[in-house]
Write an enzyme that holds these catalytic residues in place. Structure first.
Site, PDB file in Angstrom:
ATOM      1  N   LEU A 156       0.830  -1.215   0.000  1.00  0.00           N
ATOM      2  CA  LEU A 156       0.000   0.000   0.000  1.00  0.00           C
ATOM      3  C   LEU A 156       0.860   1.259   0.000  1.00  0.00           C
ATOM      4  CD1 LEU A 156       0.138   1.389   3.049  1.00  0.00           C
ATOM      5  CD2 LEU A 156      -1.431  -0.435   3.608  1.00  0.00           C
ATOM      6  N   GLU A 158       1.002   5.199   1.340  1.00  0.00           N
ATOM      7  CA  GLU A 158       0.386   6.168   2.236  1.00  0.00           C
ATOM      8  C   GLU A 158      -0.308   7.233   1.383  1.00  0.00           C
ATOM      9  OE1 GLU A 158       3.261   7.633   5.088  1.00  0.00           O
ATOM     10  OE2 GLU A 158       3.811   5.584   5.587  1.00  0.00           O
ATOM     11  N   LYS A 210       9.217  -7.593  -2.325  1.00  0.00           N
ATOM     12  CA  LYS A 210       8.891  -6.288  -1.738  1.00  0.00           C
ATOM     13  C   LYS A 210      10.061  -5.308  -1.905  1.00  0.00           C
ATOM     14  CE  LYS A 210       7.196  -2.952   0.524  1.00  0.00           C
ATOM     15  NZ  LYS A 210       6.132  -2.113   0.018  1.00  0.00           N
ATOM     16  N   CYS A 266       9.733   4.164   3.658  1.00  0.00           N
ATOM     17  CA  CYS A 266      10.027   2.935   2.912  1.00  0.00           C
ATOM     18  C   CYS A 266      11.245   3.031   1.991  1.00  0.00           C
ATOM     19  CB  CYS A 266       8.800   2.511   2.128  1.00  0.00           C
ATOM     20  SG  CYS A 266       7.462   2.008   3.219  1.00  0.00           S
TER      21      CYS A 266
HETATM   22  N1  LIG Z   1       4.144   2.915   5.718  1.00  0.00           N
HETATM   23  C1  LIG Z   1       4.047   2.384   4.512  1.00  0.00           C
HETATM   24  O1  LIG Z   1       3.635   3.023   3.544  1.00  0.00           O
HETATM   25  C2  LIG Z   1       4.420   0.942   4.305  1.00  0.00           C
HETATM   26  C3  LIG Z   1       4.017   0.299   3.131  1.00  0.00           C
HETATM   27  C4  LIG Z   1       4.368  -1.041   2.959  1.00  0.00           C
HETATM   28  C5  LIG Z   1       5.115  -1.693   3.916  1.00  0.00           C
HETATM   29  N2  LIG Z   1       5.519  -1.032   5.032  1.00  0.00           N
HETATM   30  C6  LIG Z   1       6.269  -1.768   6.037  1.00  0.00           C
HETATM   31  O2  LIG Z   1       5.366  -2.167   7.062  1.00  0.00           O
HETATM   32  C7  LIG Z   1       6.015  -2.124   8.331  1.00  0.00           C
HETATM   33  C8  LIG Z   1       5.272  -1.199   9.265  1.00  0.00           C
HETATM   34  O3  LIG Z   1       5.342   0.105   8.755  1.00  0.00           O
HETATM   35  P1  LIG Z   1       4.453   1.304   9.312  1.00  0.00           P
HETATM   36  O4  LIG Z   1       4.700   2.465   8.423  1.00  0.00           O
HETATM   37  O5  LIG Z   1       3.072   0.823   9.551  1.00  0.00           O
HETATM   38  O6  LIG Z   1       5.185   1.535  10.729  1.00  0.00           O
HETATM   39  P2  LIG Z   1       4.684   2.438  11.946  1.00  0.00           P
HETATM   40  O7  LIG Z   1       5.901   2.913  12.616  1.00  0.00           O
HETATM   41  O8  LIG Z   1       3.657   3.418  11.484  1.00  0.00           O
HETATM   42  O9  LIG Z   1       3.935   1.401  12.903  1.00  0.00           O
HETATM   43  C9  LIG Z   1       4.584   0.377  13.570  1.00  0.00           C
HETATM   44  C10 LIG Z   1       3.832   0.113  14.848  1.00  0.00           C
HETATM   45  O10 LIG Z   1       4.368  -1.072  15.454  1.00  0.00           O
HETATM   46  C11 LIG Z   1       4.319  -0.908  16.858  1.00  0.00           C
HETATM   47  N3  LIG Z   1       5.206  -1.876  17.512  1.00  0.00           N
HETATM   48  C12 LIG Z   1       6.548  -1.859  17.677  1.00  0.00           C
HETATM   49  N4  LIG Z   1       6.956  -2.956  18.333  1.00  0.00           N
HETATM   50  C13 LIG Z   1       5.845  -3.704  18.570  1.00  0.00           C
HETATM   51  C14 LIG Z   1       5.628  -4.952  19.201  1.00  0.00           C
HETATM   52  N5  LIG Z   1       6.620  -5.652  19.703  1.00  0.00           N
HETATM   53  N6  LIG Z   1       4.359  -5.414  19.274  1.00  0.00           N
HETATM   54  C15 LIG Z   1       3.333  -4.699  18.762  1.00  0.00           C
HETATM   55  N7  LIG Z   1       3.487  -3.508  18.161  1.00  0.00           N
HETATM   56  C16 LIG Z   1       4.731  -3.017  18.065  1.00  0.00           C
HETATM   57  C17 LIG Z   1       4.720   0.543  17.066  1.00  0.00           C
HETATM   58  O11 LIG Z   1       4.339   1.009  18.329  1.00  0.00           O
HETATM   59  C18 LIG Z   1       3.949   1.219  15.906  1.00  0.00           C
HETATM   60  O12 LIG Z   1       2.664   1.610  16.326  1.00  0.00           O
HETATM   61  C19 LIG Z   1       7.458  -1.712   8.039  1.00  0.00           C
HETATM   62  O13 LIG Z   1       8.243  -2.859   7.894  1.00  0.00           O
HETATM   63  C20 LIG Z   1       7.352  -0.979   6.739  1.00  0.00           C
HETATM   64  O14 LIG Z   1       8.547  -1.021   6.003  1.00  0.00           O
HETATM   65  C21 LIG Z   1       5.182   0.264   5.263  1.00  0.00           C
END
Ligand SMILES: NC(=O)c1ccc[n+]([C@@H]2O[C@H](COP(=O)([O-])OP(=O)(O)OC[C@H]3O[C@@H](n4cnc5c(N)ncnc54)[C@H](O)[C@@H]3O)[C@@H](O)[C@H]2O)c1
Length: 458
Positions: A156, A158, A210, A266
Site C-alpha cells: 500500500l 500512504e 517487496k 520505505c
Molecule cells: N508505511 C508504509 O507506507 C508501508 C508500506 C508497505 C510496507 N511497510 C512496512 O510495514 C512495516 C510497518 O510500517 P508502518 O509504516 O506501519 O510503521 P509504523 O511505525 O507506522 O507502525 C509500527 C507500529 O508497530 C508498533 N510496535 C513496535 N513494536 C511492537 C511490538 N513488539 N508489538 C506490537 N506492536 C509493536 C509501534 O508502536 C507502531 O505503532 C514496516 O516494515 C514498513 O517497512 C510500510
C-alpha cells in the site's frame, strides 16, 4: 475469520480496518499504550484519507478491537500478522528487533495452531529467524505447538492506503506449505473477486519481491533526478524530456517525476537495507548504492538553489515553506526532504515559516521548541515577513496559487518549486524569480548559449 495484527501504524491499522470491513473479526495489538488508548477513545493517530470512517464503522460493529493485552492478541487470531516497524539500524540494515519481539510474544502465548504472517518489510531470511525464535520460546516452555510462517509483504501507498488495500494490484504470498496458501487465499478472497491477484511463491522470493518493488521505484526517481540535474547544466527542460520519454510504453509516465528526492518510511530504508543484505552476501549492489547517493544529493537541491540565489548568505533570511510531509495526503515526515531543507536553513542562520495541511503536529513532535521555526495556520500566513517561498510537497492546494499575492507578500519575490508545479514563464510574468528542478532556465546553473526559450532575455 479471526485475525490479530501486531503493530497499529500506517500498515497495521489500515489492514485491520480493511479486513474488518470485509466482515472479519480483527484484534489490533500495539505496545504503544498511548496509541491504543487514543484508538480506543475513537481518535486516529495518523492522517490517512478515509481511514477514520472505516475504523469508526468497524469498531461500532464490534469487528475491530484495540488492545495491549498480548495474551488476548495471541489467543484471538488463527492469523497472526506482524506489521511492526523495521527501521534502519546504524549500518543501514533492517533492524528486526520489533519483528523478533513479536515472534517471541507469539511463542510465549501460543497454545494452538497459528499462521504467523509477516507483513513488515524484512530482509530475505527473516521468516527463518521468526520461525527459529518461536521454536526457541516453545522449547523453553516445553510445548509443542504447530505453526507456519508466511511472507505476505504489503504494497500500500500512504495517502491512498485504503484503496490500495481494498483493490490491491497483487497479493504476494510466500509459503513452503500449500495448505497455508489456501488459507490465505480464503482470507483474501473478498479482495480478489474481479480476477485472481494472489501470486504464490517461496518465502525468500516473496521477501525479495517487496524490496525489488521499492528499489525499482526509487531507481526511477533517482534516475529522473539525475537527468534533471543534467538538464539544468545543459539548458534543457526536464519536463519536456519527461513527456518525451514517458510516451514510450516501455518507459511509461508513472513515477518519472523529478523533485526534491524521495523520502518516507520505505524507499530510503529499503534501498539501504537491500544494499546491505547484498553486501553481507558478498555482492556489491553498485546500482542501489548510486540510487541512494543520488537521492541524498537531491534532498540538498532546494537548499542549494536558495543558497546560490543569496550568494551563500542566508543568515537572517526568513523562508516560507509550503509542505512538510514527504508526499501529499499523509502526515508522515519520516526521511522527508523538508527536514533536510529546514535543518540546512537553520544551520545557515535562516528562519522558517512553515505550513502543511496535515503534518504540522508531526513536525512539532519532531522539532519541539525549535528555534527558527514558526507554524502557520494558513498557507498565505506563512508568507508574512518571508523573503522567499519554497514549495516542498505537492499538496493539491498549492497547485494553483495566487501569484499576485505571493509577489506582494514575499519580500525578495523568490519562489523555489521542488515539484515543478508551474509553467516558469507564467510565474515569471508576475515578476517572481522562479527556480524549479531541472528546468534549464530559471535555475542558477550556468546557462549555455543553446536551447534558450523564446522569452529568454540577452
Ligand atoms: N508505511 C508504509 O507506507 C508501508 C508500506 C508497505 C510496507 N511497510 C512496512 O510495514 C512495516 C510497518 O510500517 P508502518 O509504516 O506501519 O510503521 P509504523 O511505525 O507506522 O507502525 C509500527 C507500529 O508497530 C508498533 N510496535 C513496535 N513494536 C511492537 C511490538 N513488539 N508489538 C506490537 N506492536 C509493536 C509501534 O508502536 C507502531 O505503532 C514496516 O516494515 C514498513 O517497512 C510500510
Amino acid at each position: 475469520m479471526r485475525l490479530t495484527i501486531f503493530g497499529s501504524g500506517y500498515v497495521g491499522l489500515v489492514q485491520g480496518a480493511c479486513m474488518a470491513e470485509m466482515g472479519n473479526h480483527v484484534v489490533c495489538y500495539d505496545i504503544d499504550e498511548d496509541k491504543i488508548a487514543r484508538l480506543n477513545a475513537g481518535e486516529i493517530p495518523i492522517y490517512e484519507p478515509g481511514l477514520e470512517a472505516y475504523v469508526e464503522r468497524n469498531v461500532e460493529a464490534g469487528r475491530l478491537e484495540f488492545t495491549t493485552d498480548v495474551k488476548k492478541a495471541v489467543s484471538h487470531g488463527l492469523f497472526q500478522f506482524i506489521a511492526v516497524g523495521t527501521p534502519p539500524d546504524e549500518d543501514g540494515s533492517a533492524d528486526l528487533k520489533h519483528v523478533l519481539a513479536v515472534a517471541k510474544a507469539i511463542g510465549e502465548n501460543m497454545d494452538e495452531y497459528r499462521i504467523v504472517v509477516d507483513k513488515s518489510t524484512v530482509p530475505v531470511g527473516t521468516a527463518d529467524k521468526v520461525k527459529a525464535e518461536i521454536d526457541r520460546v516453545l522449547a523453553e516452555r516445553g510445548k509443542s505447538v504447530e505453526f507456519d510462517v508466511v511472507s505476505n509483504p504489503e504494497f500500500l501507498k500512504e495517502g491512498a492506503a485504503i484503496s490500495d488495500f481494498m483493490k490491491p494490484d497483487r497479493i504476494i504470498v510466500g509459503t513452503d506449505n500449500p495448505r497455508t496458501t489456501e488459507l490465505l487465499r480464503s482470507l483474501y478472497e473478498p479482495f480478489n473477486r474481479s480476477h485472481d491477484r494472489l501470486i504464490s511463491m517461496d518465502i525468500r522470493s516473496a521477501e525479495l519481491t517487496k524490496y525489488a518493488a521499492n528499489a525499482m521505484l526509487a531507481t526511477k526517481i533517482s534516475f529522473m533526478n539525475e537527468l534533471a540535474n543534467m538538464a539544468e547544466k545543459f539548458g534543457a527542460d526536464i519536463e519536456h524530456v519527461r513527456i518525451g520519454i514517458g510516451s514510450d510504453p516501455r518507459i511509461g509516465y508513472h513515477f518519472i517525476y523529478p523533485g526534491a528526492g524521495y523520502g518516507g518510511s520505505c524507499f530510503p530504508k529499503d534501498v539501504q537495507a537491500l544494499a546491505k543484505s547484498a553486501s553481507e552476501s558478498g555482492y556489491d549492489a553498485a546500482l542501489l548504492n548510486a540510487v541512494e547517493e543520488v537521492n541524498h544529493r537531491q534532498k540538498r537541491r532546494l537548499f542549494e538553489k536558495l543558497s546560490d540565489h543569496y550568494d551563500g548568505n542566508l543568515k537572517g533570511k526568513t523562508i516560507a515553506l509550503w509542505g512538510l510531509s514527504f508526499k501529499p495526503n499523509t502526515d508522515d515526515m519520516r526521511a522527508a526532504p523538508s527536514r533536510v531543507l529546514m535543518e540546512s536553513l537553520w544551520d545557515a542562520g535562516a528562519t522558517v515559516r512553515a505550513y502543511d495541511p496535515e503534518a504540522m503536529e508531526e513536525a512539532a513532535r519532531i522539532y519541539p521548541d525549535q528555534e527558527g521555526l514558526t507554524f502557520c495556520e494558513k498557507s498565505y500566513e506563512a508568507l508574512a515577513g518571508a523573503d522567499a517561498l519554497v514549495i516542498v510537497t505537492e499538496w493539491q492546494e498549492f497547485r494553483s496559487p495566487d501569484f499576485q499575492t505571493i509577489k506582494e507578500m514575499v519580500a525578495d519575490a523568490v519562489v523555489v518549486d521542488g515539484r515543478n508545479l508551474f509553467d516558469p514563464e507564467m510565474v515569471e510574468a508576475f515578476g517572481l524569480e522562479y527556480y524549479a528542478i531541472g528546468r534549464g532556465r530559471g535555475t542558477n546553473a550556468p546557462r549555455p548559449n543553446f536551447g534558450r526559450r523564446k522569452t529568454d532575455k540577452a
